[in-house]
Design a protein around this motif. Structure first.
Motif, PDB file in Angstrom:
ATOM      1  N   HIS A  28       1.910  -5.877  22.187  1.00 33.63           N
ATOM      2  CA  HIS A  28       2.098  -7.334  22.059  1.00 33.63           C
ATOM      3  C   HIS A  28       1.052  -7.915  21.117  1.00 33.63           C
ATOM      4  CE1 HIS A  28       4.986  -6.878  25.187  1.00 33.63           C
ATOM      5  NE2 HIS A  28       4.079  -6.274  25.943  1.00 33.63           N
ATOM      6  N   ALA A  34      -3.560  -1.323   9.382  1.00 32.79           N
ATOM      7  CA  ALA A  34      -2.948  -2.307  10.297  1.00 32.79           C
ATOM      8  C   ALA A  34      -1.494  -2.528   9.914  1.00 32.79           C
ATOM      9  CB  ALA A  34      -3.731  -3.618  10.245  1.00 32.79           C
ATOM     10  N   ARG A  43      -0.152  -1.940  16.437  1.00 35.07           N
ATOM     11  CA  ARG A  43       0.925  -1.197  17.115  1.00 35.07           C
ATOM     12  C   ARG A  43       0.773   0.313  17.015  1.00 35.07           C
ATOM     13  NH1 ARG A  43       5.940   0.228  14.919  1.00 35.07           N
ATOM     14  NH2 ARG A  43       5.875  -1.322  13.253  1.00 35.07           N
ATOM     15  N   VAL A  90       0.869  -1.180   0.000  1.00 36.26           N
ATOM     16  CA  VAL A  90       0.000   0.000   0.000  1.00 36.26           C
ATOM     17  C   VAL A  90       0.903   1.226   0.000  1.00 36.26           C
ATOM     18  CG1 VAL A  90      -1.710   1.289   1.330  1.00 36.26           C
ATOM     19  CG2 VAL A  90      -1.839  -1.216   1.205  1.00 36.26           C
TER      20      VAL A  90
END
Ligand code: FAD
Length: 464
Positions: free
Chosen positions: A402, A179, A388, A147
């Motif tokens: 995590h 993401a 994240r 992307v």
């Protein structure tokens, strides 16, 4: 020369004609821990869902960077993540990719080891499990698809542009879930983010290039007293043969392989391709030195052989989106309650020193709530951010990044994105209670009242 752009460099003006290759309800950019689960959640909710991943496999840092243990599922003996992430662990186990949740001591040879429950796995099997998970849910998956830009309609994101081996193409959608871990779509769409400051770019947490050794007597190493492991680690650091004071590794079923998280490459800005390349090369040089040291000095590793080095260096820290709420360490420590909580974090709080060989590692006393507001950029319609790069302070990010937590955030973002697309409204207009109810129906744990301390027959004896 660094890859950062010189503002005085000449500019090539391009005219691009980009074919539109499809239209979806939801596009998920990045097929790692959060993105895979987001896509499965959206597809299961009935949304036509496209998952775009630039590596050749799904699973993200867990597979292509070989970080072969999922953390964040347990705080103490209490499981804090359910739903799709838990289903994925069961699928991995059914394929023989893991012996299940296990007790483990994180950073055992460091000054502050932490006992916790992990889910160690064979990343090659996880790749297969991820393929099947996506396929069974009806997700349209495109691998080897990077992307590179959002498709904008005024301030709103309504799709993405991708570059792949065949060229450049666009896909449109009502909602895009970013993401990528690096907030690639968010940053390119003009959404505000943290972590881009020049000063911080130079002192990010170190990268780690993971490698796998075969023919290791894992049981023999695990049985060594901790003091002996620590002495060996310090000896290796003092001699400049290993690069941080830990002999951290995960093992796969069979206990013959060690997947080692032992390299440590400081001073890398992973948003800079030149730096990233340097990290790979320095990482490989470190791996060579570490393997030598392990074979020569560390019981259990005498006859080990280097089986593989991860395809991509592991990146701990880049951007974090500026959202409608930024999760803070005080939220985590204080057990702050959120009416729009959509996922639970477990810890540990894990911040590696930018230089040096140390790590700040501690377990919060209890699970913590993460609100939906952390997934919503301040003012960019059409965009949901997960994993994240959610909105959190740097220290809170040390506890929320995590993979177990990223997957839980992924499920929430997929449910949210599908609801927005199907109702023809913006994600920010969706009632959090609707998202929470859907998640709970599917077994997800979204708030502290969902927890039940488990006498974990799910965890096996010890130290997988
Ligand atoms: C060295 C290291 C050790 C760690 N140890 C642990 C641990 O023991 N246990 C644990 O649970 N967590 C651990 N973590 C943290 C954890 O791995 C990450 O924080 C987590 O994977 C974040 O999930 P994510 O979905 O946001 O990103 P990722 O899992 O990294 O997935 C992001 C995905 O997006 C893809 N992508 C990126 N840019 C693009 C683009 N432009 N186009 C298309 N695709 C793109 C990437 O290829 C990747 O597949 C560790 C991290 C590192 C680096």
């Amino acid at each position: 020369m660094k890859g950062a752009r010189d503002p005085k460099a000449p500019v090539l003006q391009e005219q691009l004609r980009t074919p539109v290759d499809g239209e979806y309800d939801v596009i998920v950019a990045g097929g790692g821990a959060s993105g895979l689960i987001a896509a499965v959640a959206a597809a299961r909710a009935g949304a036509r869902t496209l998952l775009l991943e630039h590596a050749g496999c799904l699973g993200g840092t867990g597979t292509y960077a070989m970080v072969a243990q999922w953390l964040g599922f347990y705080n103490g003996d209490t499981r804090v993540v359910g739903g799709l992430p838990l289903e994925l662990t069961r699928r991995v186990q059914a394929l023989g990719g893991s012996d299940g949740f296990a007790r483990y001591v994180l950073a055992e040879a460091s000054a502050r080891p932490i006992p916790l429950v992990n889910f160690p796995f064979n990343p090659e099997v996880v790749k297969i499990a991820c393929d099947r998970f996506a396929r069974d849910a009806g997700v349209h998956v495109r691998l080897h698809s990077r992307v590179v830009a959002p498709v904008m309609d005024g301030p709103a994101v309504r799709g993405v542009v991708v570059e792949d081996v065949g060229g450049r193409r666009a896909f449109l959608s009502r909602v895009v879930v970013d993401a990528t871990g690096d907030a690639i779509v968010g940053a390119a769409s003009g959404a505000a983010f943290e972590g881009g400051e020049e000063e911080l770019r130079r002192r990010r947490q170190p990268c780690t290039l993971v490698f796998r050794l075969s023919n290791v007597d894992v049981a023999r190493f695990r049985a060594l007293p901790r003091e002996e492991k620590r002495a060996l680690a310090l000896e290796g650091v003092d001699a400049g043969r290993i690069f941080w004071e830990s002999l951290s590794f995960c093992s796969t079923p069979g206990n013959t392989d060690a997947i080692c998280l032992m390299s440590r490459i400081p001073g890398i800005d992973a948003l800079d391709a030149v730096d990233l390349g340097r990290a790979e090369m320095e990482g490989r040089a470190q791996v060579h030195s570490i393997v030598d040291f392990l074979r020569e000095r560390v019981p259990g590793f005498e006859r080990s052989t280097l089986a593989s080095i991860a395809a991509h260096v592991g990146v701990r820290e880049t951007r974090r989106i500026r959202g409608r709420h930024a999760l803070t360490e005080a939220d985590i420590v204080g057990g702050r309650r959120f009416a729009d909580a959509i996922a639970l974090g477990a810890g540990p709080m894990d911040l590696h020193e930018a230089g040096g060989t140390g790590i700040s590692l501690w377990m919060p006393e209890h699970a913590f709530e993460i609100p939906l507001a952390c997934l919503l950029p301040e003012a960019t319609p059409g965009l949901v951010v997960t994993g994240r790069a959610i909105s959190a302070t740097r220290s809170a990010n040390g506890g929320s990044r995590h993979m177990g937590t990223a997957m839980a955030l992924g499920e929430a973002s997929g449910v949210l994105a599908a609801a927005a697309a199907q109702q023809g409204v913006e994600a920010a207009q969706i009632d959090a209670e609707q998202v929470r109810a859907t998640l709970r129906r599917h077994g997800a744990l979204v708030a502290l009242e969902d927890l039940q301390p488990e006498r974990s027959n799910e965890t096996t004896a010890l130290n997988a």
